[in-house]
Write an enzyme that holds these catalytic residues in place. Sequence first.
Site, PDB file in Angstrom:
ATOM      1  N   GLU A  35      43.459  38.511  43.095  1.00  0.00           N
ATOM      2  CA  GLU A  35      43.893  37.734  41.939  1.00  0.00           C
ATOM      3  C   GLU A  35      45.420  37.725  41.869  1.00  0.00           C
ATOM      4  O   GLU A  35      46.014  38.567  41.189  1.00  0.00           O
ATOM      5  CB  GLU A  35      43.335  38.388  40.672  1.00  0.00           C
ATOM      6  CG  GLU A  35      41.830  38.313  40.562  1.00  0.00           C
ATOM      7  CD  GLU A  35      41.430  37.325  39.484  1.00  0.00           C
ATOM      8  OE1 GLU A  35      40.543  36.513  39.759  1.00  0.00           O
ATOM      9  OE2 GLU A  35      42.025  37.354  38.392  1.00  0.00           O
ATOM     10  N   GLY A  60      38.559  30.962  35.938  1.00  0.00           N
ATOM     11  CA  GLY A  60      38.857  31.083  34.517  1.00  0.00           C
ATOM     12  C   GLY A  60      38.818  29.723  33.847  1.00  0.00           C
ATOM     13  O   GLY A  60      37.752  29.238  33.438  1.00  0.00           O
ATOM     14  N   HIS A  90      41.043  43.452  35.620  1.00  0.00           N
ATOM     15  CA  HIS A  90      41.650  42.118  35.648  1.00  0.00           C
ATOM     16  C   HIS A  90      43.118  42.266  35.240  1.00  0.00           C
ATOM     17  O   HIS A  90      43.450  43.105  34.400  1.00  0.00           O
ATOM     18  CB  HIS A  90      40.904  41.197  34.678  1.00  0.00           C
ATOM     19  CG  HIS A  90      41.305  39.757  34.814  1.00  0.00           C
ATOM     20  ND1 HIS A  90      42.486  39.286  34.305  1.00  0.00           N
ATOM     21  CD2 HIS A  90      40.702  38.708  35.408  1.00  0.00           C
ATOM     22  CE1 HIS A  90      42.595  37.986  34.587  1.00  0.00           C
ATOM     23  NE2 HIS A  90      41.511  37.613  35.263  1.00  0.00           N
TER      24      HIS A  90
HETATM   25  P1  PGA Z   1      42.240  30.752  36.117  1.00  0.00           P
HETATM   26  O1  PGA Z   1      41.858  32.278  35.863  1.00  0.00           O
HETATM   27  O2  PGA Z   1      41.110  30.147  36.874  1.00  0.00           O
HETATM   28  O3  PGA Z   1      42.437  30.174  34.758  1.00  0.00           O
HETATM   29  O4  PGA Z   1      43.499  30.751  36.935  1.00  0.00           O
HETATM   30  C1  PGA Z   1      41.408  33.040  36.936  1.00  0.00           C
HETATM   31  C2  PGA Z   1      41.205  34.458  36.546  1.00  0.00           C
HETATM   32  O5  PGA Z   1      41.814  34.933  35.581  1.00  0.00           O
HETATM   33  O6  PGA Z   1      40.416  35.153  37.198  1.00  0.00           O
END
Ligand code: PGA
Length: 217
Positions: free
Chosen positions: A147, A203, A90
Amino acid sequence: MKYIFGNWKSNKNLNGALEWLKDFGKVNTDNEIILLPAFNLLGAIYNQALEAGFVMGVQDLSSMAAGSYTGAVSAVNLEGMEVKYAILGHSERRHHFGETDQDVANKVERALEAGLVPVVCVDEDYIFSQAAALEQSQLSKCMVAYEPLSAIGTGEEMSVKKVEEVFAQIKKVFGEVKVIYGGSVNPNNVDEYLLVGDGVLVGTASLDAKEFLALSK
Ligand code: PGA
């Protein structure tokens, strides 16, 4: 069937996690709803979450085998538990903990040895370098999460057209893998992303049970 991952990151304490499960209730969809709690919470809510119909995953995995690596959680620590997925590389791990493509590759190896599905996270810039760090034979065994750094935790939505383009790029490099999208996914935009890929990595919107329920159709 789509894959909907809820990544709590390092949020929530035990009471908060139990409260969340109560508020969400039973999983009632054909999609796979995967919960990614912190390691201690994984152990604490594991039975209850499985009973409610969730599939369990981890947010990270040690790049080492079991042994004298204080603070690390190895694949052996997860043996005997029904944990199916390991999110690896990540951007927050890469940024705050200095993980390299090679570290992520080592983690993919540990995950595959243990029978976990590695979900390798990439932004556009390091699709190639990440794939190059993996063994050729490992590529098609990964699920890949696109991502984009600009969309993670920012509320800035990535256009679906762009997501589709990057999914195509990922498949060129990794082969016919499952591709998911993560970055400011919420109940209002989730459908568009699900249309072009196999799932989403959520997230912020996973922290609230009702909001996560609204997008876990
Ligand atoms: P977020 O995070 O939905 O808060 O943008 C996504 C992630 O880190 O995979």
